[in-house]
Design a protein around this motif. Sequence first.
Motif, mmCIF file in Angstrom:
data_model
loop_
_atom_site.group_PDB
_atom_site.id
_atom_site.type_symbol
_atom_site.label_atom_id
_atom_site.label_comp_id
_atom_site.label_asym_id
_atom_site.label_seq_id
_atom_site.Cartn_x
_atom_site.Cartn_y
_atom_site.Cartn_z
ATOM 1 N N TRP A 1 1.009 -6.392 4.183
ATOM 2 C CA TRP A 1 1.044 -6.514 2.716
ATOM 3 C C TRP A 1 0.194 -7.687 2.254
ATOM 4 O O TRP A 1 -0.552 -7.583 1.283
ATOM 5 N N SER B 1 -3.781 -6.756 3.237
ATOM 6 C CA SER B 1 -4.418 -5.544 2.701
ATOM 7 C C SER B 1 -3.779 -5.025 1.417
ATOM 8 O O SER B 1 -4.306 -4.098 0.813
ATOM 9 N N ASN B 2 -2.646 -5.571 1.042
ATOM 10 C CA ASN B 2 -1.903 -5.108 -0.132
ATOM 11 C C ASN B 2 -1.526 -3.626 0.004
ATOM 12 O O ASN B 2 -1.484 -2.888 -0.971
ATOM 13 N N GLU B 3 -1.297 -3.191 1.236
ATOM 14 C CA GLU B 3 -0.875 -1.822 1.526
ATOM 15 C C GLU B 3 0.283 -1.870 2.511
ATOM 16 O O GLU B 3 0.458 -2.843 3.233
ATOM 17 N N CYS B 4 1.045 -0.762 2.542
ATOM 18 C CA CYS B 4 2.178 -0.717 3.456
ATOM 19 C C CYS B 4 1.740 -0.250 4.841
ATOM 20 O O CYS B 4 0.707 0.386 4.999
#
Length: 172
Positions: free
Chosen positions: A26, A29-32
């Motif tokens: 998170w 990459s600001n993604e799960c």
Amino acid sequence: MNWLTEVLWSPYVAGAGIGILSWFTWLISNECLGTSTTYARIAGLIEKAFRGKKVEEKLYYQEVKPKIDWQVMLVVGIIIGALISSLISGDFTWRWTESVWSDRFGTGIALRLVVAFIGGILLGLGSRWADGCTSGHGISGTMQLAVSSWISAIFFFIGGIMVAQLLFNIIP
């Protein structure tokens, strides 16, 4: 560093490690954390190798671009990490079937390949329908307290228990 040579790691330590990995995912990459999109991307890359730019015309691949990204590298890292871990722990062996399978169904490769192929298709369809895989829902989604992920995770366990019972207890 003796814990690196253990064949089985504590599920609590492994779970904490996955949780920390999720935090960093998170943060960076600001993604799960998840992997099901990786397989769709790789399938798109394989198709692109044969069909060229026609792949980009498909609506699905306009949303899920066939490319090598951090998730693809995560899957590659999981495979390489598993190999390194098995080599360090001394547990690496070449085998076509696990003893649990061969004790129940024999060592024939044909049945194993058919079951693996059908299972792979069902797993792929399920992860696409659910808009995520066990790691996406079971790890990332539950950490975010997403109701849909909690429902998915519960049914992952129920489905896994049912299939294990079917394969290893009911079939003669």
